[in-house]
Structures are given as structure tokens and as C-alpha cells.
Design a protein around this motif. Structure first.
Motif, PDB file in Angstrom:
ATOM      1  N   SER A  76      -9.959  62.661 -59.421  1.00 50.41           N
ATOM      2  CA  SER A  76     -11.399  62.435 -59.245  1.00 50.41           C
ATOM      3  C   SER A  76     -11.804  62.527 -57.778  1.00 50.41           C
ATOM      4  CB  SER A  76     -11.797  61.068 -59.821  1.00 50.41           C
ATOM      5  OG  SER A  76     -11.202  60.007 -59.092  1.00 50.41           O
ATOM      6  N   VAL A  77     -10.936  62.094 -56.868  1.00 48.96           N
ATOM      7  CA  VAL A  77     -11.222  62.212 -55.428  1.00 48.96           C
ATOM      8  C   VAL A  77     -11.302  63.687 -55.039  1.00 48.96           C
ATOM      9  CG1 VAL A  77     -10.266  61.868 -53.118  1.00 48.96           C
ATOM     10  CG2 VAL A  77     -10.266  59.987 -54.745  1.00 48.96           C
ATOM     11  N   TRP A  78     -10.345  64.478 -55.491  1.00 51.35           N
ATOM     12  CA  TRP A  78     -10.346  65.906 -55.148  1.00 51.35           C
ATOM     13  C   TRP A  78     -11.532  66.628 -55.782  1.00 51.35           C
ATOM     14  CZ3 TRP A  78      -4.629  65.388 -56.684  1.00 51.35           C
ATOM     15  CH2 TRP A  78      -3.905  64.930 -55.584  1.00 51.35           C
ATOM     16  N   MET A  79     -11.899  66.229 -56.983  1.00 54.64           N
ATOM     17  CA  MET A  79     -13.062  66.854 -57.624  1.00 54.64           C
ATOM     18  C   MET A  79     -14.341  66.526 -56.870  1.00 54.64           C
ATOM     19  SD  MET A  79     -12.667  67.034 -61.715  1.00 54.64           S
ATOM     20  CE  MET A  79     -14.116  68.085 -61.680  1.00 54.64           C
ATOM     21  N   ALA A  80     -14.450  65.282 -56.393  1.00 53.05           N
ATOM     22  CA  ALA A  80     -15.635  64.890 -55.620  1.00 53.05           C
ATOM     23  C   ALA A  80     -15.736  65.715 -54.338  1.00 53.05           C
ATOM     24  CB  ALA A  80     -15.573  63.400 -55.283  1.00 53.05           C
ATOM     25  N   ILE A  81     -14.613  65.884 -53.645  1.00 53.87           N
ATOM     26  CA  ILE A  81     -14.604  66.699 -52.427  1.00 53.87           C
ATOM     27  C   ILE A  81     -14.949  68.145 -52.752  1.00 53.87           C
ATOM     28  CG2 ILE A  81     -13.165  67.568 -50.542  1.00 53.87           C
ATOM     29  CD1 ILE A  81     -11.589  64.932 -50.716  1.00 53.87           C
ATOM     30  N   SER A  82     -14.415  68.649 -53.867  1.00 54.26           N
ATOM     31  CA  SER A  82     -14.705  70.023 -54.285  1.00 54.26           C
ATOM     32  C   SER A  82     -16.195  70.225 -54.542  1.00 54.26           C
ATOM     33  CB  SER A  82     -13.904  70.362 -55.546  1.00 54.26           C
ATOM     34  OG  SER A  82     -14.302  71.604 -56.082  1.00 54.26           O
ATOM     35  N   LEU A  83     -16.794  69.294 -55.260  1.00 50.33           N
ATOM     36  CA  LEU A  83     -18.226  69.406 -55.566  1.00 50.33           C
ATOM     37  C   LEU A  83     -19.056  69.359 -54.296  1.00 50.33           C
ATOM     38  CD1 LEU A  83     -18.300  67.076 -58.697  1.00 50.33           C
ATOM     39  CD2 LEU A  83     -18.648  69.548 -58.694  1.00 50.33           C
ATOM     40  N   LEU A  84     -18.666  68.491 -53.352  1.00 46.04           N
ATOM     41  CA  LEU A  84     -19.388  68.391 -52.084  1.00 46.04           C
ATOM     42  C   LEU A  84     -19.273  69.695 -51.295  1.00 46.04           C
ATOM     43  CD1 LEU A  84     -20.987  66.475 -50.236  1.00 46.04           C
ATOM     44  CD2 LEU A  84     -18.818  65.769 -49.228  1.00 46.04           C
ATOM     45  N   LEU A  85     -18.073  70.267 -51.244  1.00 45.57           N
ATOM     46  CA  LEU A  85     -17.870  71.524 -50.518  1.00 45.57           C
ATOM     47  C   LEU A  85     -18.635  72.667 -51.179  1.00 45.57           C
ATOM     48  CD1 LEU A  85     -14.056  71.412 -49.642  1.00 45.57           C
ATOM     49  CD2 LEU A  85     -15.995  71.195 -48.074  1.00 45.57           C
ATOM     50  N   GLN A  86     -18.688  72.670 -52.510  1.00 44.35           N
ATOM     51  CA  GLN A  86     -19.419  73.720 -53.205  1.00 44.35           C
ATOM     52  C   GLN A  86     -20.906  73.664 -52.872  1.00 44.35           C
ATOM     53  OE1 GLN A  86     -18.494  74.241 -57.447  1.00 44.35           O
ATOM     54  NE2 GLN A  86     -16.566  73.178 -57.091  1.00 44.35           N
ATOM     55  N   THR A  87     -21.452  72.447 -52.817  1.00 42.91           N
ATOM     56  CA  THR A  87     -22.873  72.289 -52.497  1.00 42.91           C
ATOM     57  C   THR A  87     -23.174  72.767 -51.081  1.00 42.91           C
ATOM     58  OG1 THR A  87     -22.980  70.361 -53.953  1.00 42.91           O
ATOM     59  CG2 THR A  87     -24.775  70.643 -52.384  1.00 42.91           C
ATOM     60  N   VAL A  88     -22.345  72.342 -50.119  1.00 39.15           N
ATOM     61  CA  VAL A  88     -22.546  72.726 -48.718  1.00 39.15           C
ATOM     62  C   VAL A  88     -22.351  74.234 -48.543  1.00 39.15           C
ATOM     63  CG1 VAL A  88     -21.665  72.463 -46.375  1.00 39.15           C
ATOM     64  CG2 VAL A  88     -21.900  70.460 -47.852  1.00 39.15           C
ATOM     65  N   SER A  89     -21.317  74.788 -49.212  1.00 32.59           N
ATOM     66  CA  SER A  89     -21.019  76.212 -49.067  1.00 32.59           C
ATOM     67  C   SER A  89     -22.140  77.073 -49.621  1.00 32.59           C
ATOM     68  CB  SER A  89     -19.707  76.546 -49.784  1.00 32.59           C
ATOM     69  OG  SER A  89     -18.632  75.845 -49.216  1.00 32.59           O
TER      70      SER A  89
END
Length: 404
Positions: free
Chosen positions: A345-358
Motif C-alpha cells: 500500500s505504501v508503494w501504491m500510494a507513492i506510485s499514484l502520487l508520481l503518476q499525478t505529478v508526471s
């Protein structure tokens, strides 16, 4: 042989449940995008709906991990499927009763984002429970194959259903897919891992999960590397339309075929990744695939030929999916089963955040320069993944066993 892992009944039931569930989600997600565009003609509305999906998934991830590690993973998936099915039935009923309301689609996006995040964290943790370690790579290969086949079929069927029977029926079929998926999941018989923190307060469970990763930098950084292909896939979807239009002077047919070739490459990864890792070694294969991805993306960035785009799309799909299979398998072997839900869940949260910023940043880059620079950014992102993975495995090889 990759299909040998289907012999045990419990993984076979999981595999079928995963296909059915993923097919339903893919069909309704594609249908929702078309429906909103048709009703509003607004790209901004579609973008806002996608943002709601990502934000909802990001917010629920903080709660999902501790719950997954405190409760039975199969039970959590069954509850998530049930809640999503009921919600979809209510939204479909609302559309039939009142007609189109944009708020209903936004509610769908929130439920879809939350449900997908919970499902991904819980289901991958369940795979770690029901498969022996030696079969994990074959299991992850089959999951990738099912995902790609499901998306192929969902994309084609969603368009036909939307045209002839409407979005409401798609929602009803998605709800039915969750119910059927739950029936197969309920037939899985396995011994869940012992829960040693059942009486622990929720916040303490959350803190322990963060502490687990903080004390194991190798595992945490490997998890960060594992989400780079996910972010790259999202970037590909953002960059491709403008690239097809301006760089190779193509039309909607070229766009559709490029996306199809990406899917073909991703599908092939399910058959190629495991045998290649067995022949070269897991680490060697991951480094090789990262390198092929970096070079392919750099070549596509400056390309003007449609055929090279098709070939590049196959390789991009192949490398992204192969990396997901191989690194996810490594994580499943490295992360304690007790902490897998929280770590995922931590890695998924970081992934979602990076996807939004990217997505936001790439829009600015593409508007100011050209879509080709989107592929340059993707190549740079994969190069970062290559370097980080190389450093991790050259400087701290012993931690792969010590930090489990």
C-alpha cells in the motif's frame, strides 16, 4: 512451464477470479471515459474524473495496508468486491432513474479508485500466501497474461456494449463480474498466515509498517524501483496520442494499432520473463530489460516512422510488464508475509502520487516542446530505475536475505 502453476486448485480459483474482476473493471473504466466525453464533450471533465480516481486510491492506501495485514486477505477481497458490486448497482439505478448526472460518474471514479487500490494490495498479498516461493514468478507471469487478455477483451466489448445497450448495462455487468469473482475466491481453501497483531491499535499497526520499511532500505528502494514501470506505462498513455499525430503523422487507426502492439508486447512478457530469468539469473534479466527499455524509448523519441513506432510499442510493453513480473516476484520473496499488505500500500500510494505529478508535468513539457520529449522523459525515468537497481544489488547483496 508457466501454466503448471494452475494445477493447484487454490491458485486456479484465484486466477479465474482475477481475470473476471479485472475484465469488469477494465470494461467499466473504458465505458465511463467514453460516456463522460459523449455527454459533456469536455476533456477537463474526463481529466478531473481520472484525478478523482487517483486521489481516492492514494487516500485509501494509508488505511488499506494495516487492515490487510490484520485481517484475512481473502475476506477483505470478498468484502471489497461486495461493496463495489452494491455501489455499481446503485449508480446504474440512479442513471436509469434520473438520466445522466456527472456526479454519479465522479462517485464511480472514487469507488473505482478505492476498490482497485484495496484489491491490488490484498490480492498480491494473497498470492504470496497461496503459492510456494518457487512458483511465484510463474504466478506473477500468469497474472500479467490475464491482465493483458482482460484489457484486450474489455476494450473491444465495452465499445460494442456502449454503442448498443448503454453504459448502465456495462455497470450491471461489472457488478456481476465482482459477484462471479467472489464465488471463485470463496472456493479457495488455504491456511492464512497467523495474525500476531490482531489486538494492536490501528495507528500502531500503521507505524510498525512504516518502521518495517524504514529499517530495510533495500526492500523500500526495491519497491520504489518496482513502481517505475507503472509510472512509465501511464506516461506512455499520456504521450502517445500527441506523438502519433505530430511525430509520425498518423491517425486514429495508427493510434489504436500502437496501443494494440503495446498490449501484444505486455502479453508476451508473461511467456518470456520467467524462462529468461531462469537462463540468465533474476538480477541479470532485470538489468538487461531495463537497458533495452532505456534504448528503445530513446530511439522512439526521435523516430518519424510508423513501423518503428509499432516495433517500439511492442518492446515498451514487453519491458514494462517483464519488469513488473520480475521485481514483484523478488519483493514477494523478500518481504515478510506479515507486512506485505502495508508495504504494497505504501508503494501504491507513492506510485499514484508520481503518476499525478508526471501527468501534469508532461502536459507542460509536451505543449512547450514536442511529444517526443515525453519518450525522452520515459527513457530517463527507466535509466534512473536501472541505476538504482544496479547500485542496490552491487553494494548490498547480503541485505536481500537479512532484511526479509
Amino acid at each position: 512451464m508457466v501454466f503448471s502453476v494452475l494445477k493447484p486448485h487454490k491458485f486456479r480459483f484465484y486466477f479465474i477470479a482475477d481475470i473476471v474482476s479485472g475484465f469488469g473493471v477494465g470494461m467499466s473504466t473504458i465505458g465511463a471515459n467514453w460516456y463522460l466525453m459523449e455527454q459533456t464533450g469536455s476533456i477537463a471533465s474526463v481529466g478531473f474524473m481520472l484525478s478523482l480516481n487517483v486521489i481516492a486510491g492514494f487516500l485509501i492506501s494509508a488505511f488499506a495496508g494495516p487492515l490487510i495485514d490484520k485481517w484475512n486477505r481473502r475476506t477483505i477481497i470478498l468484502w471489497a468486491n461486495g461493496i463495489r458490486a452494491i455501489t455499481l448497482l446503485l449508480i446504474a439505478g440512479a442513471f436509469l432513474w434520473t438520466g445522466f448526472r456527472i456526479e454519479y460518474l465522479y462517485a464511480f471514479a472514487v469507488i473505482n479508485g478505492m476498490g482497485w487500490t484495496v484489491y491490488m494490495s490484498a490480492s498480491r498479498s494473497l498470492v504470496q500466501e497461496i503459492l510456494p516461493e518457487k512458483d511465484l514468478i510463474h504466478g506473477n507471469s500468469l497474472i500479467e497474461i490475464s491482465l493483458q487478455v482482460g484489457m484486450f477483451v474489455a476494450g473491444a466489448l465495452s465499445g460494442l456494449l456502449f454503442k448498443y445497450v448503454g453504459f448502465e448495462v456495462i455497470l450491471l455487468l461489472n457488478a456481476l463480474a465482482f459477484i462471479i469473482s467472489s464465488l471463485f475466491l470463496s472456493r479457495i481453501r488455504h491456511t492464512p498466515i497467523p495474525v500476531d497483531n490482531e489486538g494492536e491499535p490501528f495507528f500502531e499497526t500503521f507505524k510498525n509498517g512504516i518502521r518495517y520499511l524504514a529499517e530495510r532500505p533495500y526492500i523500500f528502494l526495491l519497491g520504489i524501483v518496482s513502481i517505475i514501470p507503472l509510472v512509465s506505462t501511464m506516461v506512455y498513455n499520456v504521450v502517445l496520442p500527441g506523438y502519433v499525430s505530430t511525430a509520425v503523422k498518423g491517425d486514429s487507426v495508427v493510434f489504436g494499432l500502437s496501443d494494440m502492439f503495446y498490449g501484444i508486447g505486455a502479453l508476451l512478457s508473461g511467456f518470456i520473463a520467467a524462462p529468461l530469468a531462469k537462463k540468465l539469473s533474476q538480477n541479470g534479466t532485470i538489468l538487461l530489460v531495463f537497458l533495452i527499455s532505456v534504448l528503445t524509448l530513446a530511439a522512439v523519441a526521435f523516430n518519424t516512422m510508423i513501423l518503428i513506432l509499432y516495433a517500439g510499442s511492442v518492446l515498451i510493453g514487453l519491458t514494462n510488464s517483464s519488469l513488473r513480473i520480475l521485481i514483484t516476484t523478488t519483493l514477494m520473496k523478500s518481504v515478510s508475509k506479515t507486512y506485505m499488505g502495508r508495504a504494497t500500500s505504501v508503494w501504491m500510494a507513492i506510485s499514484l502520487l508520481l503518476q499525478t505529478v508526471s501527468a501534469t508535468g508532461l502536459g507542460v513539457v509536451i505543449d512547450r516542446y514536442s511529444p517526443g520529449w515525453g519518450f525522452v522523459c520515459m527513457s530517463g525515468l527507466m535509466l534512473i530505475g536501472l541505476v538504482v537497481y544496479y547500485v542496490l544489488n552491487s553494494r548490498e547483496p547480503q541485505q536481500k536475505t537479512l532484511e526479509a
